[in-house]
Design a protein around this motif. Structure first.
Motif, short mmCIF file in Angstrom:
data_model
loop_
_atom_site.label_atom_id
_atom_site.label_comp_id
_atom_site.label_asym_id
_atom_site.label_seq_id
_atom_site.Cartn_x
_atom_site.Cartn_y
_atom_site.Cartn_z
N THR A 127 3.58 -29.64 -47.19
CA THR A 127 3.44 -30.09 -48.47
C THR A 127 2.61 -31.43 -48.61
O THR A 127 2.73 -32.20 -47.84
CB THR A 127 4.79 -30.23 -49.19
OG1 THR A 127 5.65 -29.10 -49.06
CG2 THR A 127 4.83 -30.71 -50.48
N GLY A 129 1.20 -33.98 -51.66
CA GLY A 129 0.97 -34.59 -52.98
C GLY A 129 2.55 -34.45 -53.69
O GLY A 129 3.40 -34.12 -53.18
N GLN A 152 -6.19 -28.04 -49.38
CA GLN A 152 -5.02 -28.45 -49.73
C GLN A 152 -4.93 -30.06 -50.18
O GLN A 152 -4.46 -30.45 -51.18
CB GLN A 152 -4.07 -28.43 -48.66
CG GLN A 152 -2.41 -28.65 -49.16
CD GLN A 152 -1.18 -28.31 -47.98
OE1 GLN A 152 -1.53 -28.00 -46.98
NE2 GLN A 152 -0.02 -28.52 -48.26
N ALA A 156 -4.23 -31.61 -53.89
CA ALA A 156 -3.03 -32.49 -53.93
C ALA A 156 -3.46 -33.63 -54.85
O ALA A 156 -2.28 -34.26 -55.10
CB ALA A 156 -2.44 -32.90 -52.71
N THR A 160 1.52 -31.20 -56.75
CA THR A 160 2.31 -30.99 -55.36
C THR A 160 1.80 -29.69 -54.84
O THR A 160 1.74 -28.57 -55.71
CB THR A 160 3.79 -30.79 -55.61
OG1 THR A 160 4.18 -32.19 -56.01
CG2 THR A 160 4.50 -30.45 -54.53
#
Length: 370
Positions: A127, A129, A152, A156, A160
């Motif tokens: 993950t 953000g 990604q 972000a 998220t």
């Protein structure tokens, strides 16, 4: 340091990246740049990528040289307005260069990893953000969450963004059950439920495109939109030789020729990429998982999936992105879509659009979310 002076740092593209090498500065010192402009070409241990500017201004100073190995998080250039005095730029560049040469660089945090359990299977994710808007990235056959390494981070910004390992892939459990589309879609929906995500934009590549489509139809309330990147299950053509070759390869020498089909430029296939995939393929349970999923993807030499009827049912925004030179699932398959004219064709990209031309995909996803 003057707050108007913005540092350009070596990005962390993926969990395993510790350094990168600038192969070309696209912008020269003294040139103006805007947010989103291409700044430099960077080589990682897996693949080359293009670094975009996160600021507007003038590229006042290049700190890192071409072909210099630079740790993640180190300052490689400075952007500032033209009215910032040269003396301040010189001092900031001196400090950045000292930090780089000393090796005392604070590495960028990178994605936060975790796992959830869905239907008895552990699913791994990464993950970045912390925005209210949620995007979930789902890879294709034989891929993993790291395949999104170039998209990604920019996605972000204000969001998220989760990158998920499907069952049988990456760091997730290698049990894929019957390997059906419903099982894989259930894994995605279970991830959303376990993470408390009420609604998300789903982005799926290849097999992942079919998976997120099935997830959207199964639980439309949880899915805000779909972005499908060279989706499986659309159209009559598939490179069955590639899929079988990937599943059956038992050495890097056997695997590498098949990987060339993934990219418009086969030179993108590095030894490290092939080695990493072979390490994955040698894990317990992977061989069985890949062969099971092969039955989901292929019926003889023809596609076994057809998600076009599902797309026709999907009452939500759908965007499709396809590489012009895709040798695994050719762009001609897009003619089978309910709205073939809405496809974004990315010139000069193969099957791995999100690795070869990540900026094009980021632009499509970002524009759609506005």
């Amino acid at each position: 340091m003057n707050d108007a002076i913005r540092k350009v740092v070596m990005p962390k593209w993926g969990l395993s990246m510790t350094s990168g090498k600038i192969t070309e500065w696209i912008v020269a010192e003294g040139e103006e740049v805007s947010d989103g402009d291409d700044l430099a070409e960077i080589d990682t241990d897996k693949i080359a990528g293009t670094l975009e500017s996160a600021d507007a201004g003038v590229l006042r100073r290049v700190v890192a040289d071409v072909n210099e190995d630079v740790p993640v998080g180190a300052t490689i250039a400075l952007i500032a307005p033209a009215d910032v005095p040269d003396s301040e730029i010189e001092e900031a560049a001196r400090l950045a260069r000292e930090e780089l040469e000393s090796g005392a660089v604070e590495e960028a945090a990178g994605p936060v990893t975790g796992t959830v359990t869905v239907d008895g299977r552990s699913l791994a994710y990464a993950t970045l953000g912390d925005g209210a808007e949620v995007v979930v990235l789902v890879h294709g056959y034989g891929g993993d969450k790291n395949s999104w390494l170039f998209v990604q981070e920019p996605l972000a910004d204000g969001r998220t963004v989760h990158a998920l390992d499907l069952p049988g892939h990456g760091e997730s459990a290698k049990d894929v059950g019957d390997g059906s589309l419903d099982t894989l879609a259930g894994a995605v929906l279970g991830f959303l439920e376990q993470r408390g995500i009420e609604r998300a934009h789903l982005v799926g590549h290849s097999l992942g495109g079919a998976v997120v489509t099935a997830a959207a139809v199964a639980d439309p309330a949880r899915v805000a939109s779909l972005t499908l990147v060279a989706p499986a299950g659309v159209g009559p053509d598939v490179n069955a030789e590639y899929l079988r070759g990937f599943a059956e390869a038992t050495s890097r020498r056997e695997l590498k020729p098949h990987l060339g089909a993934l990219f418009a430029d086969p030179a993108q296939v590095t030894r490290q990429l092939a080695d990493d995939l072979m390490k994955y393929k040698r894990l317990d349970g992977v061989d069985k998982a890949l062969r099971t999923l092969l039955g989901t993807l292929l019926d003889g030499d023809a596609p076994a999936l057809d998600v076009v009827p599902l797309l026709a049912k999907a009452e939500l925004p759908v965007t499709v992105v396809w590489g012009s030179d895709d040798a695994v699932l050719p762009v001609s398959n897009a003619r089978s879509l309910p709205d073939p004219d809405a496809v974004h064709v990315v010139e000069g990209a193969g099957h791995m659009v999100h690795m070869e031309k990540p900026n094009a995909l980021v632009a499509v996803v970002s524009e759609k979310r506005r």
